[in-house]
Design a protein around this motif. Structure first.
Motif, mmCIF file in Angstrom:
data_model
loop_
_atom_site.group_PDB
_atom_site.id
_atom_site.type_symbol
_atom_site.label_atom_id
_atom_site.label_comp_id
_atom_site.label_asym_id
_atom_site.label_seq_id
_atom_site.Cartn_x
_atom_site.Cartn_y
_atom_site.Cartn_z
ATOM 1 N N VAL A 41 0.771 -1.111 -0.082
ATOM 2 C CA VAL A 41 -0.180 0.067 -0.083
ATOM 3 C C VAL A 41 1.034 1.297 -0.056
ATOM 4 O O VAL A 41 1.509 1.679 1.084
ATOM 5 C CB VAL A 41 -0.653 0.051 1.235
ATOM 6 N N SER A 42 1.107 1.805 -1.013
ATOM 7 C CA SER A 42 2.269 2.839 -1.281
ATOM 8 C C SER A 42 1.686 4.120 -0.892
ATOM 9 O O SER A 42 2.306 4.988 -0.389
ATOM 10 C CB SER A 42 2.680 3.062 -2.755
ATOM 11 N N SER A 43 0.354 4.320 -1.094
ATOM 12 C CA SER A 43 -0.021 5.922 -0.809
ATOM 13 C C SER A 43 -0.864 5.965 0.353
ATOM 14 O O SER A 43 -2.069 6.662 0.506
ATOM 15 C CB SER A 43 -0.774 6.283 -1.938
ATOM 16 N N ASP A 44 -0.722 5.490 1.545
ATOM 17 C CA ASP A 44 -1.183 5.415 2.768
ATOM 18 C C ASP A 44 -0.755 6.705 3.486
ATOM 19 O O ASP A 44 0.183 6.714 3.859
ATOM 20 C CB ASP A 44 -1.091 4.121 3.557
ATOM 21 N N PRO A 45 -1.641 7.677 4.038
ATOM 22 C CA PRO A 45 -1.352 8.845 4.584
ATOM 23 C C PRO A 45 -0.642 8.473 6.141
ATOM 24 O O PRO A 45 -0.118 9.319 6.431
ATOM 25 C CB PRO A 45 -2.364 9.626 4.653
ATOM 26 N N HIS A 47 1.542 6.216 6.695
ATOM 27 C CA HIS A 47 2.917 5.891 6.590
ATOM 28 C C HIS A 47 3.647 7.068 6.680
ATOM 29 O O HIS A 47 3.541 8.203 5.875
ATOM 30 C CB HIS A 47 3.136 5.443 5.191
ATOM 31 N N ASP A 49 7.233 9.342 6.150
ATOM 32 C CA ASP A 49 8.302 9.177 5.249
ATOM 33 C C ASP A 49 9.439 9.623 6.123
ATOM 34 O O ASP A 49 9.408 9.874 7.376
ATOM 35 C CB ASP A 49 8.114 9.995 4.065
#
Length: 127
Positions: A41-45, A47, A49
């Motif tokens: 799930v690359s675009s989960d807020p 997560h 950075d």
């Protein structure tokens, strides 16, 4: 005693981080900060950075207790990962920040928070 905070890089997540720091200092620490990343799930807020993790570290640099930052990767349920960390650390407190998106508080807090409230083997503070 250990305090674990489930950290998400949002305003409420940073408020939970501050509350967790206060509780860890009151209880004698350590403070374990956990950001869970769902693999695939690359675009989960939720997560964090590298920059968001560094902002969190900056807010905790002057903490009077040991601080450990973890970014856990999983295919499993986020709540399962947090419960595992709580158990491993023998945490006295789990701190969670919840988004207040009405819809009757998102069907009374959302599934992850409900599961954590019911299954945590320690006190839970919801910010």
């Amino acid at each position: 005693m250990a305090v674990v905070v489930g950290f998400i890089p949002t305003d409420v997540g940073f408020k939970a981080l501050a509350a967790a720091r206060e509780q860890a200092e009151r209880r004698g620490g350590p403070l374990i900060v956990v950001n869970v990343v769902r693999d695939g799930v690359s675009s989960d807020p939720r997560h964090a950075d590298d920059q968001q993790l560094e902002i969190a570290r900056d807010q905790l640099r002057q903490a009077a207790v040991r601080v450990e930052m973890r970014q856990e990767h999983t295919d499993d349920d986020i709540s399962d990962v947090l419960l595992q960390v709580v158990t491993e650390e023998k945490a006295e407190l789990l701190v969670l920040g919840i988004r207040r998106q009405n819809d009757l508080a998102r069907h009374l807090l959302g599934l992850t928070v409900q599961k954590l409230l019911l299954a945590a083997p320690c006190e839970v503070l919801v910010v």
